[in-house]
Design an enzyme around this catalytic site. Structure first.
Site, PDB file in Angstrom:
ATOM      1  NE  ARG A 231       1.469 -17.766   9.318  1.00  0.00           N
ATOM      2  CZ  ARG A 231       1.611 -17.139  10.479  1.00  0.00           C
ATOM      3  NH1 ARG A 231       0.600 -17.137  11.346  1.00  0.00           N
ATOM      4  NH2 ARG A 231       2.728 -16.509  10.775  1.00  0.00           N
ATOM      5  CD  GLU A 260      -5.281 -14.264   7.551  1.00  0.00           C
ATOM      6  OE1 GLU A 260      -5.625 -15.183   8.291  1.00  0.00           O
ATOM      7  OE2 GLU A 260      -4.180 -13.650   7.663  1.00  0.00           O
ATOM      8  CG  HIS A 279      -4.107 -13.007  11.427  1.00  0.00           C
ATOM      9  ND1 HIS A 279      -3.603 -13.545  10.270  1.00  0.00           N
ATOM     10  CD2 HIS A 279      -3.151 -13.244  12.374  1.00  0.00           C
ATOM     11  CE1 HIS A 279      -2.401 -14.069  10.489  1.00  0.00           C
ATOM     12  NE2 HIS A 279      -2.115 -13.893  11.766  1.00  0.00           N
TER      13      HIS A 279
END
Length: 312
Positions: A231, A260, A279
């Site tokens: 994270r 994000e 990601h």
């Protein structure tokens, strides 16, 4: 039975299908849903499927929802307390991406150490043709054997990375809140001070928020490598930037950011000693198929009066 999928694109950009859900009810599918459209899109729906689209108390209490399926392991996008108070079952999809995330973690480390992309580009741009020798050097190549890998967080992904690092001949140490049998568990300070490579695999909590910061970086070896496929909030990005610039940190490879997608050009992107992927550590096709199958399975169990992978 009305099933609304609020943000299906990340799971299925077009290479999978939604037949499993379609067999269970009438599906209304959206690639993504802005917050201002959530309430109207879920109107009348008993089943709501979400990945990152937030379902807060106001949305939940103004709805007819009976079941929320989260297309991820993390479920912080749902107000769990509000869901429970309103008798809504919430499920997630655990452990679908263990091998894939571990593989991505090691691929980031290998890119730092081997510079495969850099050398491929150099060759294709003509530098090998121009070389006076049988090889040429653009950037140092690093051997992992006998170096120390420090892992923070020994969940399934952390354990998988631990075993992969051992396969490279690395000495592996790990910090976890509880001791895990079969792993070399040490204190967090030992991981910070002894590791040549530090890989983050812990959840984002109040305790771990900005775990990597000026204070913790100062405890690290000069020339440390930092990996984060967990994270973004685990790292203070301003501090990471400064220590990458000073070369206290040799390199960092991260798959996650605090925001994000980033809202603007991030200064860290200008540095040569950082690798950033968007990601996608979780997103192999194999992992996404497992995720889809489990999400459908969760809903099928619920509709048949059983509960599987409930988080509330």
């Amino acid at each position: 039975m009305k099933i609304v999928i609020l943000d299906g694109y990340a799971l299925n950009p077009g290479d999978l299908d939604w037949h499993g859900f379609e067999a269970l009810g009438h599906v209304e599918l959206y690639d993504r849903t802005p917050e201002e459209l959530i309430a109207s899109r879920i109107e009348g729906a008993e089943i709501v499927i979400t990945n990152k689209t937030p379902l807060n108390r106001d949305i939940i209490e103004g709805s007819n929802i009976k079941y929320i399926g989260v297309l991820a392991t993390g479920y912080n996008v749902v107000d769990i307390q509000a869901a429970s108070e309103n008798g809504i079952t919430v499920t997630n999809v655990p452990s679908y991406g263990t091998q894939t995330v571990a593989q991505h973690t090691i691929s980031l480390l290998l890119e730092i150490c081997q510079n495969v992309g850099l050398y491929d580009h150099a060759v294709k741009s003509g530098k090998w043709h121009e070389s006076k020798d049988f090889c040429f050097f653009e950037k140092p190549i690093i051997e992992l054997a006998d170096k120390t890998m420090g892992i923070i967080g020994l969940g399934k992904i952390g354990q998988c990375v631990y075993r992969l690092a051992e396969a490279f001949g690395m000495k592996v140490i790990a910090y976890n809140r509880s001791i895990k049998e079969g792993f070399n568990c040490v204190s967090i300070d030992q991981v910070l001070s002894q590791s040549d490579v530090i890989s983050l695999h812990c959840p984002l909590t109040e305790e771990t928020n900005q775990l990597i910061n000026e204070k913790s970086i100062e405890k690290m070896k000069d020339g440390v490598i930092i990996l984060n496929t967990s994270r973004g909030g685990l790292i203070n990005e301003a501090d990471l930037y400064q220590y990458l610039k000073s070369n206290k940190i040799y390199a960092a490879a991260i798959d996650v950011l605090e925001v994000e997608p980033p809202r603007h050009h991030h200064p860290i992107m200008d540095l040569d000693n950082v690798i950033i992927t968007p990601h996608i550590a979780w997103a192999s096709k194999e992992a996404r198929i497992r995720l889809m199958d489990t999400a459908v399975d969760n809903l099928n169990f619920y509709l048949n009066g059983q509960i599987k992978n409930q988080v509330n």
